[in-house]
Design a protein around this motif. Structure first.
Motif, short mmCIF file in Angstrom:
data_model
loop_
_atom_site.label_atom_id
_atom_site.label_comp_id
_atom_site.label_asym_id
_atom_site.label_seq_id
_atom_site.Cartn_x
_atom_site.Cartn_y
_atom_site.Cartn_z
N THR A 10 -3.14 15.80 -7.46
CA THR A 10 -4.05 14.69 -7.22
C THR A 10 -3.54 13.82 -6.08
OG1 THR A 10 -5.08 12.73 -8.21
CG2 THR A 10 -2.91 13.31 -9.02
N LYS A 13 0.84 -1.19 0.00
CA LYS A 13 0.00 0.00 0.00
C LYS A 13 0.87 1.24 0.00
CE LYS A 13 -4.06 2.02 2.22
NZ LYS A 13 -5.05 1.92 3.34
N TYR A 44 -6.42 4.42 -6.84
CA TYR A 44 -7.68 5.05 -6.45
C TYR A 44 -7.51 6.56 -6.39
CZ TYR A 44 -8.94 0.35 -4.83
OH TYR A 44 -9.19 -0.99 -4.75
N GLN A 45 -8.55 7.27 -6.81
CA GLN A 45 -8.60 8.72 -6.61
C GLN A 45 -9.21 8.99 -5.24
OE1 GLN A 45 -7.99 11.64 -9.11
NE2 GLN A 45 -7.68 12.17 -6.96
N THR A 46 -8.42 9.55 -4.33
CA THR A 46 -8.89 9.70 -2.95
C THR A 46 -8.86 11.14 -2.45
OG1 THR A 46 -6.66 9.24 -2.14
CG2 THR A 46 -8.18 7.37 -2.33
N ASP A 47 -8.06 12.02 -3.03
CA ASP A 47 -7.92 13.35 -2.46
C ASP A 47 -7.47 14.32 -3.55
OD1 ASP A 47 -7.99 15.31 -0.59
OD2 ASP A 47 -6.33 14.56 0.63
N ASP A 90 0.81 12.41 -3.33
CA ASP A 90 0.21 13.63 -3.89
C ASP A 90 1.10 14.10 -5.04
OD1 ASP A 90 -1.96 13.77 -2.12
OD2 ASP A 90 -0.71 14.75 -0.58
N SER A 147 0.57 5.91 -0.68
CA SER A 147 -0.19 7.12 -1.00
C SER A 147 0.78 8.17 -1.52
CB SER A 147 -0.94 7.65 0.22
OG SER A 147 -1.85 6.68 0.71
N PRO A 157 -11.56 3.38 -10.09
CA PRO A 157 -10.10 3.33 -10.06
C PRO A 157 -9.52 2.79 -11.37
CG PRO A 157 -10.98 1.44 -8.91
CD PRO A 157 -12.17 2.27 -9.32
N VAL A 177 -13.36 9.30 -8.17
CA VAL A 177 -13.74 8.58 -6.96
C VAL A 177 -14.71 7.45 -7.33
CG1 VAL A 177 -14.86 8.79 -4.72
CG2 VAL A 177 -13.42 10.65 -5.57
N ASN A 178 -14.43 6.25 -6.81
CA ASN A 178 -15.21 5.03 -7.07
C ASN A 178 -15.04 4.49 -8.50
OD1 ASN A 178 -16.29 5.10 -4.45
ND2 ASN A 178 -17.98 6.42 -5.11
N ASP A 185 -4.19 6.78 -3.94
CA ASP A 185 -3.88 5.61 -3.11
C ASP A 185 -3.64 4.43 -4.02
OD1 ASP A 185 -4.04 6.95 -0.77
OD2 ASP A 185 -5.85 5.97 -0.02
#
Length: 553
Positions: free
Chosen positions: A468, A282, A367-370, A286, A284, A358, A355-356, A471
């Motif tokens: 962007t 895993k 995944y688009q998370t933030d 930016d 993350s 990926p 979002v939702n 995750d």
């Protein structure tokens, strides 16, 4: 070794000569010489068929009997045999102890209250994992759960970090409970469910009408036969077996297998969850618009079984990041246009994620998370554009606020203070500007291309560059979990199928019928009444057929 007397009894036709005195050559043994016929003679008749004579006269055969005690080697063999026998007894005792211990352990593990307690504990830890922030740095827990002000009077950061509740679903406590529940399910399967299936598959005939009448459903059919009853039951989907005057029938055996399938499906779900917790990666990141990163640089293993896939060498480039807004100005959705390149620089995939929705490539899911605000492009008096980095400003709640500063030349060089234009933004669609004295000047949209005059300088907002928040993860346990949940839904539905058993006994011209069902007992009784009502109809049809044949004859 037989004695000489026994030898003579067994061979009365042979003459043996035993020396009267012991020979000096044989101090420790006796020698007996026996006269035996030639190999080619049968002792009085002609030569036997297939035997070739070896010569005339008689041959002598010596049989030696030892008077001394058995040699030491034989005693050693007896001692060795005794040791082996003793070792065999010890091994047998160990096997018996192991069997008893195994039986006792299975009995404890298959206890229903224990399984319920295990599931309750797992559910409690899962609920606790949703309350406690997961995966944060230790300082976060030092601040949230300080020792000088415990939560609920006793919960401090030690209660979180020591058992590993900061990563609840991979903590030893949680995984240990999963393993214990899986052991309980397997023990219940072997000690309860499998024996029930074996009993259900066994043909069990009843030879007593009283035993049949003790069933939950029973009926007597006058002027009937078990053959007619068997025909009707087979038409209703029953498996029918007869033995003399007795009949046994059943259907719905799949309902007996279903609990085993439920247990196996639950074990699959827990195995998949364990594999996800101990074998995944895993990360993350930016990334500002226009920049790139290598997947392997940000992915971190989650457990000892994590194996890096080949896709870790893939490079991800952010082509564009943009957002959509509601009419109220709130952010509704944000998008990232991503391109994936292999080691040779060839684009292997491109997709705009949200979002939702990926991006999946090999074993990697992005995944688009933030989102964030990376930089602001501005022109001052026609010069530029300049990229001003936007800094995130702390604010209460989940609202975001970013700011930057454009310094201006002070006409008084003796002053050491730096003055300039301040710019604040909550999103990418509008920028609020303040002059060098901190007074509000105006608002500009990056796409308007409309300049604004501030302290004698013409400022033009060219563009707002977002970043962007992505995750990335690999999760080898997801297929196992999905398979387990699919099997769990299927076997749960099958478990509602009732297993019905029926016994019948021919007592003269009357058939005694009885049966039971583990589920749907009222429906089972209604079905039996409906089927048994067909027996007289079948009898009348058979009688008419016999009468027609008799009249025809």
């Amino acid at each position: 070794m037989p004695s000489p007397t026994c030898y003579l009894i067994l061979n009365p036709s042979r003459t043996c000569h035993r020396p009267l005195l012991p020979s000096p050559r044989l101090p420790a043994r006796l020698r007996v010489s026996c006269d035996v016929p030639r190999q080619g003679s049968d002792g009085g008749g002609g030569p036997k068929r297939g035997v070739i004579p070896t010569g005339a006269g008689k041959a002598k055969k010596q049989v030696v009997f030892f008077d001394a005690a058995p040699p030491v080697a034989q005693r050693g063999g007896e001692e060795e045999e005794g040791k082996v026998e003793a070792q065999t007894k010890v091994d047998g005792a160990a096997v018996r102890f192991l069997r008893r211990a195994t039986k006792r352990t299975l009995s404890v593990l298959s206890n229903l209250p224990l399984a319920i307690a295990e599931m309750s504990a797992i559910a409690g830890l899962m609920a606790l994992g949703t309350v406690i922030d997961q995966g944060e740095v230790p300082s976060h827990y030092f601040e949230q759960f300080p020792e000088d002000n415990p939560v609920f009077g006793f919960i401090t950061w030690r209660w979180i970090l020591t058992p590993g509740f900061d990563h609840m679903f991979s903590s030893p406590v949680f995984l240990g409970l999963l393993a214990l529940l899986a052991a309980s399910l397997m023990a219940c399967t072997f000690t309860t469910q499998l024996p029930m299936v074996k009993v259900a598959k066994r043909w069990s005939f009843m030879s007593s009408g009283g035993s049949i009448k003790k069933q939950s459903f029973s009926e007597s059919l006058p002027r009937a036969s078990i053959q007619d009853l068997g025909v009707i039951l087979m038409g209703a989907g029953y498996e029918v077996f007869t033995k003399g005057p007795s009949l046994y029938a059943f259907k719905g055996l799949a309902g007996r297998y279903a609990p085993i399938g439920v247990h196996v499906a639950m074990i699959f779900v827990m195995a998949g969850a364990t594999l996800s917790a101990t074998g995944s990666f895993k990360g993350s990141v930016d990334v500002p618009q226009g920049l790139n990163f290598v997947i392997g640089d940000i992915m971190k293993p989650k457990g000892i079984f994590s194996v890096a896939p080949d896709a870790f060498n893939t490079e991800v480039h952010v082509n564009r990041f943009y957002m959509e807004y509601y009419d109220s100005g709130e952010v509704s959705q944000f998008y990232s246009d991503l391109s994936l390149f292999d080691l040779d620089g060839k684009e292997v995939m491109r997709k705009t994620i949200k979002v939702n929705d990926p991006l999946r490539y090999g074993a990697i899911t992005i995944y688009q998370t933030d989102w964030g605000f990376s930089a602001l492009q501005v022109k001052k008096n026609g010069e530029g554009p300049f990229n001003l980095a936007m800094a995130s400003l702390k604010q209460s709640g989940n609202k975001k606020l970013y700011g930057t500063f454009l310094p201006l030349e002070d006409p008084d060089p003796t002053k050491s203070s730096v003055k300039g234009i301040s710019m604040l933004a909550r999103d990418l669609q509008s920028i609020v500007l303040y002059d060098q004295d901190g007074k509000f000047v105006g608002v500009r949209r990056p796409s308007s291309k409309l300049p604004i005059e501030i302290n004698g300088n013409e400022i033009l907002i060219e563009d707002a560059i977002g970043s962007t928040g992505l995750d990335l993860k690999t999760d080898p346990g997801i297929p196992v979990v999905y398979a387990g949940f699919g099997a769990l839904m299927l076997t749960t539905c099958i478990s509602y199928l009732s297993h019905a058993q029926l016994w019948a006994l021919q007592d003269g011209t009357t058939v005694v019928v009885g049966g039971k069902s583990n589920r749907a007992k009222i429906e089972f009784s209604d079905e039996m009444n409906r089927l048994l009502n067909k027996v007289p109809e079948l009898i009348s049809v058979n009688e008419k057929t016999v009468d027609n044949k008799s009249s025809t004859a």
